[in-house]
Design a protein around this motif. Structure first.
Motif, PDB file in Angstrom:
ATOM      1  N   THR A  48     -46.932  26.168 -29.573  1.00 23.68           N
ATOM      2  CA  THR A  48     -46.421  24.818 -29.774  1.00 23.68           C
ATOM      3  C   THR A  48     -45.587  24.777 -31.045  1.00 23.68           C
ATOM      4  OG1 THR A  48     -47.085  22.465 -29.899  1.00 23.68           O
ATOM      5  CG2 THR A  48     -48.464  24.069 -31.073  1.00 23.68           C
ATOM      6  N   SER A  49     -45.230  23.579 -31.469  1.00 30.33           N
ATOM      7  CA  SER A  49     -44.453  23.403 -32.691  1.00 30.33           C
ATOM      8  C   SER A  49     -44.980  22.201 -33.457  1.00 30.33           C
ATOM      9  CB  SER A  49     -42.972  23.191 -32.348  1.00 30.33           C
ATOM     10  OG  SER A  49     -42.241  22.801 -33.497  1.00 30.33           O
ATOM     11  N   PHE A  50     -45.015  22.329 -34.778  1.00 23.89           N
ATOM     12  CA  PHE A  50     -45.409  21.216 -35.633  1.00 23.89           C
ATOM     13  C   PHE A  50     -44.174  20.495 -36.163  1.00 23.89           C
ATOM     14  CE2 PHE A  50     -49.392  23.497 -35.498  1.00 23.89           C
ATOM     15  CZ  PHE A  50     -50.314  22.452 -35.446  1.00 23.89           C
ATOM     16  N   VAL A  51     -43.227  20.281 -35.277  1.00 16.28           N
ATOM     17  CA  VAL A  51     -42.060  19.464 -35.595  1.00 16.28           C
ATOM     18  C   VAL A  51     -42.485  18.002 -35.571  1.00 16.28           C
ATOM     19  CG1 VAL A  51     -41.336  19.247 -33.182  1.00 16.28           C
ATOM     20  CG2 VAL A  51     -39.623  19.106 -35.003  1.00 16.28           C
ATOM     21  N   HIS A  52     -41.720  17.132 -36.236  1.00 13.12           N
ATOM     22  CA  HIS A  52     -42.069  15.717 -36.259  1.00 13.12           C
ATOM     23  C   HIS A  52     -42.048  15.165 -34.834  1.00 13.12           C
ATOM     24  CE1 HIS A  52     -42.065  11.453 -37.190  1.00 13.12           C
ATOM     25  NE2 HIS A  52     -42.297  11.750 -38.473  1.00 13.12           N
TER      26      HIS A  52
END
Length: 296
Positions: A48-52
């Motif tokens: 996954t990604s911890f982008v906003h």
């Protein structure tokens, strides 16, 4: 043909593949997708990604997904972190591998990162430093490494310089991204040769012009041993019309099997997993191998 004996498949479907989906995929489905992929023999699966959440709503559940994930022994689950805040959230979730996403061109850096090319390194420096200090493995994606929709062909020297600056920050691996799928085999080998050593390099191809497998073979012949791909060919390119998305993991496995290159992944299990995911997304997989194997 001067090919490696073994290749590491860096699976990006759960992150890069699903991030463009308009309908939010439930956490339970994402977690099962990751579990099924691990069962195929894949050892590196970007989760996954911890982008906003404002920018990528599909991945707003990153922390919940990692909390729900039943991690298989020996399987790494890297996550994308765009900045220090993303790193903070990733560390809170107990990750061991992270990736940053840089640009080889000024235009894309400003549009995607809201930074100049020089400013992006200043943003990434504390991310890489803190991640290394915490004992994490750090990868960098270098997007627009072959062509840019605003700037056209990207000079090899420009890409190599951007890559070296990322290595200088302390990354462990650099993934060269053909973001809009315009690369060709000759250009792939020219770019790889511009780096001092192919060992820390990976390649990330899109199949917009049908060149992803040819480009992968060229990279393998040039010494690269890590290839990014997406199960079922999930994912697309929002920067080019008619883009067909990421190199499908099944298509990659089929080619590697034909070349006698080890990779540790079960093609049958992979096809079954991609068919399962395609059913949940409500459309067939674009992978040619999935189509052939599931209809035979």
């Amino acid at each position: 043909m001067n090919l490696p004996e073994r290749v590491t498949i860096y699976e990006v479907g759960p992150r890069d593949g699903l991030q463009n989906e308009k309908a939010v995929v439930p956490v339970a489905v994402k977690a099962e997708f990751l579990t099924r992929l691990a069962a195929t023999g894949l050892k590196v699966i970007e989760a996954t990604s911890f982008v906003h959440p404002k920018w990528v709503p599909q991945l707003a559940d990153a922390a919940d997904l990692l909390a729900a994930l039943d991690r298989a022994p020996g399987v790494r689950h890297p996550v994308l972190v765009p900045n220090e805040r993303g790193l903070d959230r990733a560390l809170e979730s107990g990750v061991s591998d992270v990736a940053i996403f840089a640009s080889a061109t000024e235009s894309f850096a400003r549009r995607n990162l809201n930074r100049s090319m020089d400013e992006q390194y200043a943003m990434f420096e504390p991310v890489v430093t803190r991640a290394r200090e915490a004992g994490l493995w750090v990868r960098a994606y270098l997007s627009m490494a072959f062509g840019d929709p605003w700037e056209g062909d990207v000079p090899v020297a420009q890409v190599a310089e951007a890559g070296r600056r990322l290595f200088d920050l302390g990354i462990h691996e650099l993934s060269l991204g053909d973001t809009i799928g315009v690369g060709t085999a000759g250009r792939v080998q020219e770019l790889i040769a511009a780096f001092d050593s192919p060992e820390p390099l990976a390649v990330h191809f899109h199949d917009t012009y049908g060149q992803a497998l040819a480009n992968t073979l060229a990279a393998l012949q040039a010494g690269v041993t890590t290839v990014d791909s997406s199960a079922g060919g999930l994912g697309g390119c929002p920067y080019a019309e008619s883009a067909t998305g990421n190199l499908a993991t099944e298509d990659l496995v089929w080619m590697l099997d034909g070349l006698g290159i080890s990779h540790g992944v079960s093609l049958d299990a992979l096809v079954e997993t991609s068919v399962w995911m395609a059913e949940r997304l409500g459309r067939p997989s674009p992978s040619r191998v999935v189509t052939a194997r599931s209809s035979s």
